[in-house]
Design a protein around this motif. Sequence first.
Motif, PDB file in Angstrom:
ATOM      1  N   GLY A   1     -12.030 -55.927  -8.437  1.00  0.00           N
ATOM      2  CA  GLY A   1     -11.305 -56.954  -8.045  1.00  0.00           C
ATOM      3  C   GLY A   1      -9.641 -56.871  -8.376  1.00  0.00           C
ATOM      4  O   GLY A   1      -8.775 -56.956  -7.534  1.00  0.00           O
ATOM      5  N   ASP A   2      -9.166 -56.718  -9.692  1.00  0.00           N
ATOM      6  CA  ASP A   2      -7.941 -56.174  -9.784  1.00  0.00           C
ATOM      7  C   ASP A   2      -7.284 -55.221  -9.154  1.00  0.00           C
ATOM      8  O   ASP A   2      -6.252 -55.325  -8.618  1.00  0.00           O
ATOM      9  CB  ASP A   2      -7.709 -56.140 -11.300  1.00  0.00           C
ATOM     10  CG  ASP A   2      -8.203 -57.316 -12.055  1.00  0.00           C
ATOM     11  OD1 ASP A   2      -8.278 -58.607 -11.448  1.00  0.00           O
ATOM     12  OD2 ASP A   2      -8.509 -57.459 -13.284  1.00  0.00           O
ATOM     13  N   GLU A   3      -7.891 -54.173  -9.174  1.00  0.00           N
ATOM     14  CA  GLU A   3      -7.384 -52.812  -8.468  1.00  0.00           C
ATOM     15  C   GLU A   3      -7.285 -53.092  -6.981  1.00  0.00           C
ATOM     16  O   GLU A   3      -6.360 -52.535  -6.328  1.00  0.00           O
ATOM     17  CB  GLU A   3      -8.382 -51.624  -8.782  1.00  0.00           C
ATOM     18  CG  GLU A   3      -8.256 -51.139 -10.175  1.00  0.00           C
ATOM     19  CD  GLU A   3      -6.579 -51.045 -10.931  1.00  0.00           C
ATOM     20  OE1 GLU A   3      -5.836 -50.403  -9.922  1.00  0.00           O
ATOM     21  OE2 GLU A   3      -6.611 -51.270 -12.007  1.00  0.00           O
ATOM     22  N   LEU A   4      -8.357 -53.670  -6.361  1.00  0.00           N
ATOM     23  CA  LEU A   4      -8.190 -54.174  -4.925  1.00  0.00           C
ATOM     24  C   LEU A   4      -6.877 -54.922  -4.607  1.00  0.00           C
ATOM     25  O   LEU A   4      -6.299 -54.509  -3.573  1.00  0.00           O
ATOM     26  CB  LEU A   4      -9.383 -54.824  -4.498  1.00  0.00           C
ATOM     27  CG  LEU A   4      -9.241 -55.206  -3.038  1.00  0.00           C
ATOM     28  CD1 LEU A   4      -9.122 -53.852  -2.242  1.00  0.00           C
ATOM     29  CD2 LEU A   4     -10.691 -56.069  -2.679  1.00  0.00           C
ATOM     30  N   THR A   5      -6.829 -56.009  -5.487  1.00  0.00           N
ATOM     31  CA  THR A   5      -5.472 -56.828  -5.168  1.00  0.00           C
ATOM     32  C   THR A   5      -4.194 -55.920  -5.450  1.00  0.00           C
ATOM     33  O   THR A   5      -3.296 -56.191  -4.515  1.00  0.00           O
ATOM     34  CB  THR A   5      -5.559 -58.015  -6.102  1.00  0.00           C
ATOM     35  OG1 THR A   5      -6.925 -58.637  -6.191  1.00  0.00           O
ATOM     36  CG2 THR A   5      -4.488 -58.877  -6.206  1.00  0.00           C
ATOM     37  N   THR A   6      -4.143 -55.227  -6.427  1.00  0.00           N
ATOM     38  CA  THR A   6      -2.973 -54.322  -6.677  1.00  0.00           C
ATOM     39  C   THR A   6      -2.845 -53.363  -5.571  1.00  0.00           C
ATOM     40  O   THR A   6      -1.623 -53.207  -4.984  1.00  0.00           O
ATOM     41  CB  THR A   6      -3.262 -53.563  -8.014  1.00  0.00           C
ATOM     42  OG1 THR A   6      -3.125 -54.625  -9.154  1.00  0.00           O
ATOM     43  CG2 THR A   6      -2.070 -52.854  -8.297  1.00  0.00           C
ATOM     44  N   TYR A   7      -3.722 -53.005  -5.181  1.00  0.00           N
ATOM     45  CA  TYR A   7      -3.825 -51.820  -3.924  1.00  0.00           C
ATOM     46  C   TYR A   7      -3.174 -52.423  -2.555  1.00  0.00           C
ATOM     47  O   TYR A   7      -2.453 -51.967  -2.021  1.00  0.00           O
ATOM     48  CB  TYR A   7      -5.011 -51.240  -3.778  1.00  0.00           C
ATOM     49  CG  TYR A   7      -5.049 -50.312  -2.480  1.00  0.00           C
ATOM     50  CD1 TYR A   7      -4.480 -49.072  -2.394  1.00  0.00           C
ATOM     51  CD2 TYR A   7      -5.725 -50.778  -1.389  1.00  0.00           C
ATOM     52  CE1 TYR A   7      -4.443 -48.198  -1.390  1.00  0.00           C
ATOM     53  CE2 TYR A   7      -5.802 -49.866  -0.424  1.00  0.00           C
ATOM     54  CZ  TYR A   7      -5.257 -48.744  -0.170  1.00  0.00           C
ATOM     55  OH  TYR A   7      -5.131 -47.821   0.963  1.00  0.00           O
ATOM     56  N   LEU A   8      -3.772 -53.640  -2.332  1.00  0.00           N
ATOM     57  CA  LEU A   8      -3.507 -54.436  -1.148  1.00  0.00           C
ATOM     58  C   LEU A   8      -1.906 -54.638  -1.257  1.00  0.00           C
ATOM     59  O   LEU A   8      -1.251 -54.832  -0.096  1.00  0.00           O
ATOM     60  CB  LEU A   8      -4.193 -55.674  -0.986  1.00  0.00           C
ATOM     61  CG  LEU A   8      -5.785 -55.336  -0.717  1.00  0.00           C
ATOM     62  CD1 LEU A   8      -6.625 -56.465  -0.409  1.00  0.00           C
ATOM     63  CD2 LEU A   8      -5.935 -54.439   0.886  1.00  0.00           C
ATOM     64  N   ALA A   9      -1.350 -55.175  -2.393  1.00  0.00           N
ATOM     65  CA  ALA A   9      -0.104 -55.679  -2.616  1.00  0.00           C
ATOM     66  C   ALA A   9       0.751 -54.367  -2.452  1.00  0.00           C
ATOM     67  O   ALA A   9       1.965 -54.404  -1.741  1.00  0.00           O
ATOM     68  CB  ALA A   9       0.086 -56.219  -3.868  1.00  0.00           C
ATOM     69  N   GLU A  10       0.495 -53.379  -3.033  1.00  0.00           N
ATOM     70  CA  GLU A  10       1.350 -52.087  -2.822  1.00  0.00           C
ATOM     71  C   GLU A  10       1.309 -51.756  -1.335  1.00  0.00           C
ATOM     72  O   GLU A  10       2.185 -51.047  -0.742  1.00  0.00           O
ATOM     73  CB  GLU A  10       0.771 -50.877  -3.686  1.00  0.00           C
ATOM     74  CG  GLU A  10       0.976 -51.181  -4.966  1.00  0.00           C
ATOM     75  CD  GLU A  10       0.539 -50.337  -5.861  1.00  0.00           C
ATOM     76  OE1 GLU A  10      -0.513 -49.291  -5.645  1.00  0.00           O
ATOM     77  OE2 GLU A  10       0.482 -50.515  -7.378  1.00  0.00           O
ATOM     78  N   ARG A  11       0.237 -51.807  -0.880  1.00  0.00           N
ATOM     79  CA  ARG A  11      -0.076 -51.264   0.487  1.00  0.00           C
ATOM     80  C   ARG A  11       0.891 -51.965   1.410  1.00  0.00           C
ATOM     81  O   ARG A  11       1.383 -51.555   2.388  1.00  0.00           O
ATOM     82  CB  ARG A  11      -1.654 -51.329   1.005  1.00  0.00           C
ATOM     83  CG  ARG A  11      -1.978 -50.562   2.593  1.00  0.00           C
ATOM     84  CD  ARG A  11      -3.409 -50.665   2.672  1.00  0.00           C
ATOM     85  NE  ARG A  11      -3.553 -49.837   3.984  1.00  0.00           N
ATOM     86  CZ  ARG A  11      -3.838 -50.641   5.271  1.00  0.00           C
ATOM     87  NH1 ARG A  11      -3.500 -52.012   5.159  1.00  0.00           N
ATOM     88  NH2 ARG A  11      -3.787 -49.797   6.300  1.00  0.00           N
ATOM     89  N   GLN A  12       0.873 -53.539   1.409  1.00  0.00           N
ATOM     90  CA  GLN A  12       1.685 -54.333   2.313  1.00  0.00           C
ATOM     91  C   GLN A  12       3.211 -54.189   2.029  1.00  0.00           C
ATOM     92  O   GLN A  12       3.938 -53.949   2.949  1.00  0.00           O
ATOM     93  CB  GLN A  12       1.471 -55.762   1.849  1.00  0.00           C
ATOM     94  CG  GLN A  12       0.070 -56.334   2.257  1.00  0.00           C
ATOM     95  CD  GLN A  12      -0.107 -56.211   3.789  1.00  0.00           C
ATOM     96  OE1 GLN A  12       0.876 -56.059   4.620  1.00  0.00           O
ATOM     97  NE2 GLN A  12      -1.387 -56.145   4.363  1.00  0.00           N
ATOM     98  N   ASP A  13       3.529 -53.680   0.790  1.00  0.00           N
ATOM     99  CA  ASP A  13       4.788 -53.257   0.550  1.00  0.00           C
ATOM    100  C   ASP A  13       5.305 -52.058   1.276  1.00  0.00           C
ATOM    101  O   ASP A  13       6.267 -51.830   1.806  1.00  0.00           O
ATOM    102  CB  ASP A  13       5.138 -53.271  -1.030  1.00  0.00           C
ATOM    103  CG  ASP A  13       5.058 -54.585  -1.834  1.00  0.00           C
ATOM    104  OD1 ASP A  13       5.154 -55.591  -0.848  1.00  0.00           O
ATOM    105  OD2 ASP A  13       4.928 -54.555  -3.002  1.00  0.00           O
ATOM    106  N   GLN A  14       4.244 -51.146   1.172  1.00  0.00           N
ATOM    107  CA  GLN A  14       4.447 -49.840   1.756  1.00  0.00           C
ATOM    108  C   GLN A  14       4.566 -49.966   3.359  1.00  0.00           C
ATOM    109  O   GLN A  14       5.582 -49.225   3.992  1.00  0.00           O
ATOM    110  CB  GLN A  14       3.407 -48.782   1.505  1.00  0.00           C
ATOM    111  CG  GLN A  14       3.985 -47.335   1.944  1.00  0.00           C
ATOM    112  CD  GLN A  14       5.049 -46.796   1.510  1.00  0.00           C
ATOM    113  OE1 GLN A  14       5.281 -46.637   0.214  1.00  0.00           O
ATOM    114  NE2 GLN A  14       5.741 -46.194   2.344  1.00  0.00           N
ATOM    115  N   LEU A  15       3.711 -50.677   3.763  1.00  0.00           N
ATOM    116  CA  LEU A  15       3.993 -50.860   5.462  1.00  0.00           C
ATOM    117  C   LEU A  15       5.244 -51.504   5.685  1.00  0.00           C
ATOM    118  O   LEU A  15       5.710 -51.402   6.523  1.00  0.00           O
ATOM    119  CB  LEU A  15       2.644 -51.934   5.593  1.00  0.00           C
ATOM    120  CG  LEU A  15       1.297 -51.043   5.541  1.00  0.00           C
ATOM    121  CD1 LEU A  15       0.060 -52.183   5.963  1.00  0.00           C
ATOM    122  CD2 LEU A  15       1.133 -50.040   6.620  1.00  0.00           C
TER     123      LEU A  15
END
Length: 179
Positions: free
Chosen positions: A131-145
């Motif tokens: 759960g924590d890693e998915l949340t972090t990954y999605l936030a990073e992915r949104q920032d990169q996009l």
Amino acid sequence: MNTSRPLDALRRFWWIVVLFTVGGAVVGGLPAPESAADSITRYTASHTILVSSTSQGGFSFTDPQAFNQIQLFATTGEVPQRAAAAIDYNGSPAQLASTITAITDQQTGALRITTTQATADDAVVVADAFGDELTTYLAERQDQLRQDRLASTLTRLEALEDQIKEVEADMLIPAADPT
């Protein structure tokens, strides 16, 4: 009915009654055998994430494909690798990811990550790590996009400004021109 017949039978076969009573007491006093179901105790834990839609290119509840991508990210790719590293898992990240299930509810915008492990603590650690890693990954992915879109927009803006300068240069009439 003649009551002497049952009493006569009891007098002759009393030893059978005593034998069954003692046998029942012995069997009842023995510990119950351990069954296969008792020896394998498994614990289940869940981590629920509420996904909110954003107006700036985020995931939308009305787009089932985008919402299902979150479910895919939870079980494949970088998230299992990050979760395995976070909990110092010795096996492969894909093997760890196979122990979880990610279920989406598009009505509420919830993603539930569930796992079953040998101990309750392990189940909580694995579910929370995913759960924590998915949340972090999605936030990073949104920032990169967002950064990629911004860079693309700036590149396009520069190209348009260059085109405007060319057109203005073509349109500019020198003061010495008689026409």
